[in-house]
Design an enzyme around this catalytic site. Structure first.
Site, PDB file in Angstrom:
ATOM      1  N   TRP A 240      33.682 -21.913  17.908  1.00  0.00           N
ATOM      2  CA  TRP A 240      32.953 -20.871  17.205  1.00  0.00           C
ATOM      3  C   TRP A 240      33.415 -19.454  17.526  1.00  0.00           C
ATOM      4  O   TRP A 240      32.891 -18.513  16.932  1.00  0.00           O
ATOM      5  CB  TRP A 240      31.462 -20.998  17.588  1.00  0.00           C
ATOM      6  CG  TRP A 240      31.293 -21.226  19.074  1.00  0.00           C
ATOM      7  CD1 TRP A 240      31.160 -22.433  19.708  1.00  0.00           C
ATOM      8  CD2 TRP A 240      31.302 -20.241  20.106  1.00  0.00           C
ATOM      9  NE1 TRP A 240      31.076 -22.267  21.073  1.00  0.00           N
ATOM     10  CE2 TRP A 240      31.165 -20.924  21.343  1.00  0.00           C
ATOM     11  CE3 TRP A 240      31.419 -18.844  20.120  1.00  0.00           C
ATOM     12  CZ2 TRP A 240      31.143 -20.259  22.570  1.00  0.00           C
ATOM     13  CZ3 TRP A 240      31.402 -18.193  21.341  1.00  0.00           C
ATOM     14  CH2 TRP A 240      31.255 -18.901  22.545  1.00  0.00           C
TER      15      TRP A 240
ATOM     16  N   PRO B 143      32.833 -25.505  13.673  1.00  0.00           N
ATOM     17  CA  PRO B 143      31.726 -25.099  14.540  1.00  0.00           C
ATOM     18  C   PRO B 143      30.434 -24.979  13.737  1.00  0.00           C
ATOM     19  O   PRO B 143      30.354 -24.169  12.807  1.00  0.00           O
ATOM     20  CB  PRO B 143      32.182 -23.744  15.071  1.00  0.00           C
ATOM     21  CG  PRO B 143      33.127 -23.227  14.030  1.00  0.00           C
ATOM     22  CD  PRO B 143      33.735 -24.389  13.327  1.00  0.00           C
ATOM     23  N   GLU B 144      29.428 -25.753  14.092  1.00  0.00           N
ATOM     24  CA  GLU B 144      28.190 -25.806  13.298  1.00  0.00           C
ATOM     25  C   GLU B 144      27.435 -24.471  13.302  1.00  0.00           C
ATOM     26  O   GLU B 144      26.732 -24.161  12.348  1.00  0.00           O
ATOM     27  CB  GLU B 144      27.257 -26.917  13.819  1.00  0.00           C
ATOM     28  CG  GLU B 144      27.693 -28.324  13.420  1.00  0.00           C
ATOM     29  CD  GLU B 144      28.869 -28.843  14.220  1.00  0.00           C
ATOM     30  OE1 GLU B 144      29.186 -28.263  15.276  1.00  0.00           O
ATOM     31  OE2 GLU B 144      29.491 -29.841  13.790  1.00  0.00           O
TER      32      GLU B 144
ATOM     33  N   SER C  32      36.048 -26.240  25.413  1.00  0.00           N
ATOM     34  CA  SER C  32      35.940 -26.140  26.868  1.00  0.00           C
ATOM     35  C   SER C  32      36.704 -27.264  27.574  1.00  0.00           C
ATOM     36  O   SER C  32      36.953 -28.331  26.993  1.00  0.00           O
ATOM     37  CB  SER C  32      34.465 -26.178  27.278  1.00  0.00           C
ATOM     38  OG  SER C  32      33.896 -27.413  26.906  1.00  0.00           O
TER      39      SER C  32
ATOM     40  N   GLU D  75      43.637 -27.419  23.394  1.00  0.00           N
ATOM     41  CA  GLU D  75      43.668 -25.967  23.670  1.00  0.00           C
ATOM     42  C   GLU D  75      42.367 -25.650  24.379  1.00  0.00           C
ATOM     43  O   GLU D  75      41.335 -25.490  23.734  1.00  0.00           O
ATOM     44  CB  GLU D  75      43.744 -25.186  22.358  1.00  0.00           C
ATOM     45  CG  GLU D  75      45.003 -25.380  21.568  1.00  0.00           C
ATOM     46  CD  GLU D  75      46.189 -24.678  22.192  1.00  0.00           C
ATOM     47  OE1 GLU D  75      45.988 -23.812  23.072  1.00  0.00           O
ATOM     48  OE2 GLU D  75      47.309 -25.019  21.822  1.00  0.00           O
ATOM     49  N   LEU D  76      42.399 -25.577  25.703  1.00  0.00           N
ATOM     50  CA  LEU D  76      41.150 -25.505  26.455  1.00  0.00           C
ATOM     51  C   LEU D  76      40.956 -24.124  27.092  1.00  0.00           C
ATOM     52  O   LEU D  76      41.704 -23.195  26.822  1.00  0.00           O
ATOM     53  CB  LEU D  76      41.112 -26.634  27.479  1.00  0.00           C
ATOM     54  CG  LEU D  76      41.401 -28.024  26.865  1.00  0.00           C
ATOM     55  CD1 LEU D  76      41.344 -29.101  27.928  1.00  0.00           C
ATOM     56  CD2 LEU D  76      40.446 -28.344  25.710  1.00  0.00           C
TER      57      LEU D  76
ATOM     58  N   CYS E   3      39.332 -17.286  24.861  1.00  0.00           N
ATOM     59  CA  CYS E   3      39.909 -18.159  25.895  1.00  0.00           C
ATOM     60  C   CYS E   3      40.960 -17.429  26.723  1.00  0.00           C
ATOM     61  O   CYS E   3      41.212 -17.802  27.867  1.00  0.00           O
ATOM     62  CB  CYS E   3      40.497 -19.416  25.267  1.00  0.00           C
ATOM     63  SG  CYS E   3      41.694 -19.095  23.985  1.00  0.00           S
TER      64      CYS E   3
HETATM   65  P1  NAD Z   1      30.700 -26.554  24.910  1.00  0.00           P
HETATM   66  O1  NAD Z   1      31.571 -27.179  25.909  1.00  0.00           O
HETATM   67  O2  NAD Z   1      29.345 -27.109  24.670  1.00  0.00           O
HETATM   68  O3  NAD Z   1      31.410 -26.533  23.463  1.00  0.00           O
HETATM   69  C1  NAD Z   1      32.685 -26.002  23.253  1.00  0.00           C
HETATM   70  C2  NAD Z   1      33.123 -26.428  21.845  1.00  0.00           C
HETATM   71  O4  NAD Z   1      33.325 -27.823  21.809  1.00  0.00           O
HETATM   72  C3  NAD Z   1      32.078 -26.154  20.763  1.00  0.00           C
HETATM   73  O5  NAD Z   1      32.740 -25.729  19.599  1.00  0.00           O
HETATM   74  C4  NAD Z   1      31.399 -27.502  20.546  1.00  0.00           C
HETATM   75  O6  NAD Z   1      30.920 -27.686  19.238  1.00  0.00           O
HETATM   76  C5  NAD Z   1      32.516 -28.457  20.824  1.00  0.00           C
HETATM   77  N1  NAD Z   1      32.070 -29.724  21.377  1.00  0.00           N
HETATM   78  C6  NAD Z   1      31.186 -29.923  22.367  1.00  0.00           C
HETATM   79  N2  NAD Z   1      31.051 -31.235  22.641  1.00  0.00           N
HETATM   80  C7  NAD Z   1      31.874 -31.883  21.790  1.00  0.00           C
HETATM   81  C8  NAD Z   1      32.209 -33.256  21.588  1.00  0.00           C
HETATM   82  N3  NAD Z   1      31.689 -34.234  22.344  1.00  0.00           N
HETATM   83  N4  NAD Z   1      33.093 -33.549  20.610  1.00  0.00           N
HETATM   84  C9  NAD Z   1      33.669 -32.587  19.861  1.00  0.00           C
HETATM   85  N5  NAD Z   1      33.410 -31.283  20.022  1.00  0.00           N
HETATM   86  C10 NAD Z   1      32.536 -30.929  20.978  1.00  0.00           C
HETATM   87  O7  NAD Z   1      30.594 -25.045  25.315  1.00  0.00           O
HETATM   88  P2  NAD Z   1      29.909 -23.820  24.587  1.00  0.00           P
HETATM   89  O8  NAD Z   1      28.653 -23.465  25.305  1.00  0.00           O
HETATM   90  O9  NAD Z   1      29.870 -23.983  23.107  1.00  0.00           O
HETATM   91  O10 NAD Z   1      31.011 -22.733  24.896  1.00  0.00           O
HETATM   92  C11 NAD Z   1      31.186 -22.253  26.194  1.00  0.00           C
HETATM   93  C12 NAD Z   1      32.450 -22.768  26.815  1.00  0.00           C
HETATM   94  O11 NAD Z   1      33.322 -23.356  25.867  1.00  0.00           O
HETATM   95  C13 NAD Z   1      33.186 -21.593  27.385  1.00  0.00           C
HETATM   96  O12 NAD Z   1      32.881 -21.465  28.725  1.00  0.00           O
HETATM   97  C14 NAD Z   1      34.626 -21.878  27.120  1.00  0.00           C
HETATM   98  O13 NAD Z   1      35.213 -22.421  28.277  1.00  0.00           O
HETATM   99  C15 NAD Z   1      34.666 -22.930  26.087  1.00  0.00           C
HETATM  100  N6  NAD Z   1      35.229 -22.499  24.796  1.00  0.00           N
HETATM  101  C16 NAD Z   1      36.575 -22.360  24.721  1.00  0.00           C
HETATM  102  C17 NAD Z   1      37.136 -21.950  23.537  1.00  0.00           C
HETATM  103  C18 NAD Z   1      38.618 -21.781  23.416  1.00  0.00           C
HETATM  104  O14 NAD Z   1      39.060 -21.061  22.539  1.00  0.00           O
HETATM  105  N7  NAD Z   1      39.423 -22.458  24.233  1.00  0.00           N
HETATM  106  C19 NAD Z   1      36.331 -21.686  22.437  1.00  0.00           C
HETATM  107  C20 NAD Z   1      34.944 -21.852  22.545  1.00  0.00           C
HETATM  108  C21 NAD Z   1      34.406 -22.279  23.739  1.00  0.00           C
END
Ligand code: NAD
Length: 485
Positions: A159, A185-186, A237, A258-259, A292
């Site tokens: 998102w 992203p929902e 993440s 891409e984490l 990120c």
């Molecule tokens: P989160 O780990 O809950 O979710 C991160 C993303 O993964 C979200 O888009 C979510 O919809 C997706 N996701 C979660 N569980 C999933 C699953 N089982 N299958 C498929 N997709 C899934 O974290 P958050 O609270 O949304 O975001 C915070 C953390 O996420 C940050 O600390 C950061 O590290 C990471 N993040 C990284 C990026 C990046 O560009 N690398 C982008 C967004 C979030």
């Protein structure tokens, strides 16, 4: 801070996109989408049922049989047209992205414009997916290496840069001759629906691109375990990335991951300190730190620490925080309310361990997810904010004296995505370039996500890269052919 309650442009009509069809409601479970700056309801997002997911997979499988054989010129034409549409609609799509994601409108429009470049880049590069000829050992033998599309791709995008994260995966898959089912992203769906509309208008055949929404863990489990899917691509993440990579591994599927990262910054004493502070304060608070590659651990040489901090804090104080559609806003809200207590915890933990709170540190108001630009100094490296990606507007800063030791400290975390350094010494620059464990090293300037640059991490930050001339590697298989007369 005033609230933007009436906006003349209607918000995107949210839908699924399966087999060339835009699908609305139809009794499916719907998720509310809200503006993170004021809590205003923007729309309802239909979740895909298991039958919808199966339909998307079947459509992608069917479309692959023809799309893989379509000429690169036609694939290129579609991608180029999407690039044109992205430029034409940058303001309209950007406006909706500001409303569901929160970033300032100018930043949203800039994201779209950069993405148009990504479309152009993939349109050009996909015409140059070459194999090679291997000199044979016998005169009547011909040997080739062919590069073929891997098949149906399941992709999951986050998102923080809703358009960018999705278009990079879609353009690479489509350009390589793959077909794709993407779960966007929902919470910030408008940009991804807009992408589907553009590919549809550009003439992409039905089934090549499918967009679905749902409970992330349920959708990913369904798609990754399907025998139709041959490749998994995820941006998000580290913990979720590891789960999805493990699941993909169990089913022997290729992955691109891409984490997250925890980008170190090294500001040497021999640099233009004010310039470094100006550039880093802009980058750190961009997208409210939800990036990120955000600079996250700032190591500043002790001899210039005070000068750097004065300028950095001065700049941070001037950042106007507000709704992204207000003209002077430089920083919007956090995209999710759940991140507010996380910010508070980072700050409490750091200060309890001896850090100094030099600026900010609190939520702004009670409406919307606004957090003050925050600066912490003398932050112990054992604190949470120095070890867990803050993904928010918090800048932890520490002084250093020894460069070699600082490079070791920079490498001490399990991440390795981006990194930054400022120095006028070529010796220091070389030492940093060679010593830092990261997928990207920015010295004295920032590359800024340009299309020709491969983006990817090492260690826990991921597998593979997106963009650059490497962009199609993850979507192609290698086939050796030997032929005797
Ligand atoms: P989160 O780990 O809950 O979710 C991160 C993303 O993964 C979200 O888009 C979510 O919809 C997706 N996701 C979660 N569980 C999933 C699953 N089982 N299958 C498929 N997709 C899934 O974290 P958050 O609270 O949304 O975001 C915070 C953390 O996420 C940050 O600390 C950061 O590290 C990471 N993040 C990284 C990026 C990046 O560009 N690398 C982008 C967004 C979030």
């Amino acid at each position: 801070m005033s609230m933007i309650s009436s906006d003349k442009q209607p918000y995107e009509t949210l839908c699924l996109y399966i087999d060339g069809e835009f699908i609305h409601g139809g009794g499916r479970h719907e998720q509310d989408v809200v503006d993170p700056a004021n809590g205003q309801l923007l729309g309802h997002l239909p979740h895909a049922t298991p039958a919808d997911l199966d339909r998307a997979l079947a459509a992608a499988e069917r479309a692959f049989e023809t799309w893989r054989l379509v000429s690169p010129m036609e694939k290129s034409r579609v991608l180029r047209r999407v690039g044109e549409l992205t430029r034409e609609r940058a303001r309209e799509v950007g406006r909706n992205m500001t409303r569901d994601q929160g970033k300032p409108l100018a930043d949203a429009v800039a994201e779209l414009t950069r993405c148009a470049d990504h479309c152009d880049w993939h349109a050009e590069e996909c015409r140059r997916i070459y194999g090679r000829v291997i000199p044979p050992r016998l005169p009547n033998v011909r040997q080739f290496v062919l590069r073929e599309p891997v098949g149906v791709v399941a992709a999951f995008t986050p998102w923080n840069f809703p358009y960018n994260q999705a278009i990079r995966k879609i353009a690479a898959a489509v350009g390589a001759g793959c077909t794709i089912v993407l779960k966007g992203p929902e919470d910030t769906p408008s940009a991804v629906v807009a992408i589907a509309r553009m590919f549809h208008e550009a003439g992409l055949p039905p089934g090549v691109l499918n967009i679905v929404w749902g409970v992330p863990s349920e959708v990913s489990q369904h798609l990754i375990t399907s025998p139709i899917v041959r490749k998994v691509s995820f941006t998000g993440s580290v913990p979720v990335g590891k789960q999805l990579a493990a699941l993909a591994g169990l089913h022997m599927k290729r992955v691109t991951m891409e984490l997250g990262g925890h980008s170190p910054v090294i500001v040497c004493e021999d640099t233009d300190v004010e310039r470094a502070a100006d550039m880093l304060s802009t980058l750190k608070f961009s997208n409210a730190g939800q990036v990120c590659v955000s600079p996250n651990r700032l190591f500043i040489h002790a001899k210039v620490f005070d000068r750097f901090m004065t300028r950095f804090i001065d700049n941070a104080k001037k950042i106007k925080v507000g709704h992204g559609l207000e003209p002077d806003t430089k920083m919007g809200p956090l995209a999710h309310a759940r991140r507010l207590p996380v910010m508070a915890d980072f700050i409490q933990d750091a200060t309890e361990q001896g850090a100094t709170l030099a600026l900010g540190g609190e939520r702004i108001g009670t409406v919307g997810n606004f957090w003050q630009p925050t600066v912490l100094t003398h932050v112990p490296e054992t604190s949470k904010v120095m070890t867990i990606e803050p993904f928010g507007p918090i800048a932890p800063c520490v002084p250093f004296t020894d460069l070699d030791d600082t490079i070791r400290r920079a490498n001490s975390l399990p991440y390795g995505l981006s990194s930054y350094a400022f120095t006028s010494s070529t010796k220091n620059a070389l030492k940093i370039q060679n010593g830092i464990q990261a997928g990207m090293v920015n010295i004295n300037h920032f590359a800024g996500g340009i299309a020709e640059m491969p983006v990817g991490g090492v260690k826990d930050s991921g597998i593979g890269s997106e963009g650059g001339s490497e962009t199609f590697d993850a979507y192609l298989t290698t086939k050796f052919v030997t032929q005797m007369d």
